[in-house]
Scaffold this motif. Structure first.
Motif: not given
Lengths: 294, 353
Positions: B171-178, B182-188, B195-202
């Motif tokens: 659930q939190t994974r989805v929230e972080i991505k959302a 929304r904010l479009r701030t550079t994220t590392v 699985v987190e890597a595959m689902t979240m990363a650009d």
């Protein structure tokens, strides 16, 4: 499950017994005896004992010397607690940083070593340091063209001299405890503070100090209780003088009980001391709990 | 907002070098995930970007500035720690507003910014609570709130989900991505969870032993792993590897014991002596005409069935979206889809095109 030999409860009492018997003989019985003595008057020649009621207590409370000792003791506590806990915290903060392990061990040992030496021995050494004519402190003051200080014979300076010795002797203990607390702070909390833009002082003020506050308050309480019992250093350095300028509560008690050989009055003074310790601890505990809760 | 540039970043502790010259360009607004097994240097790299670790060599740029010698608090970054690192003696609002207070922002502005951030994360009702009064998930959100409240150029996340239970993690994974969308701030974002890597990363950066193994979009890395390590690290169940050799005059066959698998034509193959054939579990199908192999175990997961089998002394896993039962020790035929195989050099592990 039932033990084959004795019930769990019985074995628990058995394990507690050695410690409890010692406590009984060394602490509880003497304390109750003190209470009993404080209500009696002992004739020093016939050893006849008579019931004195509150006479001893009233005598102590109306004795100006007792109130001098009371005031001296709390003056000592105010200075010694500030010195021991405050300086201990300052040293802990200075040592709490990256340094070679050997240096850290050396510093900890160096500051802690005086704690391990008997107060009486330390006091004898400091008596020499404080000596007005032959002491090394005045020697260096004179080298700097400053006048000699009557460390132990000036009624305004004597208590400060005793506090300096006390802090020198005990600051290592309070440093070690507070250093341990500082080193128990999770590293990520400090790092979060750094990322939030807090400097060294702000990290201490807003993150580290609130985190270790319970330990600091414990140190204050502990230093207060030991301060209420100050005796050996004063006994050796000034014998309570000049005049009664440095007489403490325990010294008053000692002088009444074993100097004037009035066990009843001495015991009454001991009970007042016990009450003072209990009240001070309780008040500090209450204040501390409120501060920590916030 | 700003991009991040890493040039030849090295880190040593005494004689032990743990990060060996990392180069990486993170563009403005990108969501980059650093992934790798423990001890691969990904957290160290993140902490060097944050300024919590000094760098032993190289250059870090955030936006137009070189920040090698800039204090963490002055790098215009915010970080979410694995254990959240909330200040225990401050309320949620005080935690979130602390960085603003340190920057001497007026009290009224702090209050407004904290409220705005709290509204984004649904923390309005928790502002007066202390961290010890919050659940793990709530603490995690407060940690994120503390990061977004001052609108930094770069967010750094250090395994932020690893202390949450499995359901909350998804659930939190989805929230972080959302939140990022929304904010479009550079994220590392650092994780050891592929699985987190595959689902979240650009883009994913796979690290191993202090080096970058490969950088690319999740599907690039999945479909064309640059080497055997990346191939084995991404994907669950993991890719199967068969040790064997190239056969045929032109190296057009993979030879495994008595079996030969034809390789797709057209690819250039200067045949190395030994090669490793990689194939993902979903690219092995059960086929009565295929190579017979002994079934070791069959695991139904509901949505798919995973079969572990043994062929020529090597075990492999096949996964398929149909239900199938086979007793252990029985024999099934398996066929590898030749269009979806990967070849790696037997010695270097590098991909053979």
């Amino acid at each position: 499950m039932r033990s084959p030999f004795m019930s769990e409860r019985a074995s628990a009492y058995l394990f507690l017994a050695p410690g409890f018997i010692l406590y009984l003989l060394m602490a509880l019985v003497p304390a109750l005896a003190t209470l009993a003595f404080s209500l009696t008057e002992v004739d020093r020649f016939t050893w006849g004992i008579s019931f004195a009621g509150a006479d001893n207590l009233l005598f102590v409370l109306s004795d100006r010397r007792f109130w001098t000792a009371f005031g001296n003791t709390f003056t000592f506590i105010a200075m010694a607690v500030a010195g021991n806990v405050g300086l201990g915290l300052l040293l802990a903060v200075l040592i709490d940083r990256q340094m070679p392990r050997a240096v850290l061990y050396f510093l900890r040992l160096a500051f802690f070593l005086p704690v391990l030496v008997a107060t009486a021995l330390v006091s004898l050494v400091w008596q020499l340091l404080y000596s007005t004519d032959l002491g090394i402190l005045n020697y260096y003051l004179n080298e700097l063209h400053l006048p000699s200080v009557s460390w132990l014979t000036n009624s305004r300076v004597a208590m400060v001299s005793i506090v300096i010795l006390d802090v020198w002797k005990h600051v290592g203990f309070f440093m070690i405890i507070q250093l341990a607390a500082l080193q128990g702070i999770p590293r990520s909390l400090v790092e979060a503070g750094e990322l939030d833009g807090a400097g060294f002082w702000q990290i201490f003020r807003y993150i580290k100090l609130p985190y270790i506050l319970p330990v600091v308050l414990f140190c204050v309480t502990y230093a207060t209780i030991t301060g209420l019992q100050v005796f050996d250093s004063i006994r050796i350095l000034t014998q309570g003088g000049p005049g009664d300028a440095t007489i403490s509560l325990v010294m008053y008690m000692y002088e009444e009980a074993f100097g004037a050989q009035d066990i009843g009055v001495g015991s009454a003074a001991a009970f007042i001391l016990l009450a003072a310790i209990a009240v001070t601890t309780l008040v500090q505990w209450r204040i501390g709990r409120r501060m920590v809760a916030q | 907002m700003a991009g991040v540039e890493l040039r030849g970043i090295r880190k040593s502790y005494g004689h032990l070098q743990v990060v060996h010259g990392v180069d990486l360009d993170i563009t403005d607004g990108e969501f980059i995930v650093l992934v790798g097994p423990s001890g691969c240097g990904k957290s160290t790299l993140l902490r060097m970007i944050a300024g919590l670790e000094s760098i032993s060599g190289g250059e870090i740029r955030i936006g137009p500035r070189t920040v090698n010698d800039v204090l963490p608090g002055d790098r215009d970054i915010a970080m979410v720690f694995q254990n959240y690192a909330l200040y225990p003696q401050m309320t949620v609002a005080q935690n979130m507003g602390f960085s603003l207070k340190m920057r001497r922002v007026p009290h009224a502005d702090i209050l407004r910014q904290v409220r705005e951030a709290a509204a984004i994360l649904g923390l309005q009702d928790l502002l007066d609570r202390y961290p010890r009064q919050l659940s793990g998930g709530q603490r995690q959100r407060v940690a994120m709130g503390r990061a977004i409240v001052r609108n930094p150029s770069v967010f750094l996340f250090d395994e932020p989900l690893s202390n949450l239970d499995a359901k909350l993690r998804v659930q939190t994974r989805v929230e972080i991505k959302a939140l990022h969308q929304r904010l479009r701030t550079t994220t590392v974002y650092v994780t050891h969870d592929q699985v987190e890597a595959m689902t979240m990363a650009d883009r994913i950066v796979v690290m191993h032993d202090g080096r970058i193994e490969q950088v690319g979009t999740p599907l690039e890395l999945y479909d064309r792993p640059a080497n055997r390590f990346v191939a084995g690290f991404l994907g669950s169940p993991a890719m199967n590897f068969f040790d064997g050799g190239l056969g045929g005059a032109d190296g057009s066959r993979f030879v495994l014991g008595n079996h030969a698998i034809p390789l797709p034509a057209g690819a250039e193959r200067a045949a190395p002596r030994s090669v490793v054939l990689g194939v993902r579990p979903e690219h092995i199908v059960v086929d009565a005409q295929g190579v017979p192999a002994e079934v070791v175990v069959v695991e139904p997961t509901g949505s798919e069935t995973q079969i572990t089998a043994r062929l020529g002394g090597q075990t492999f896993t096949a996964a398929m979206h149909k239900r199938l039962t086979a007793p252990p020790g029985s024999t099934l035929g398996f066929r590898i889809d030749p269009a979806n195989i990967h070849l790696f050099d037997g010695e270097t592990g590098a991909r053979i095109p």
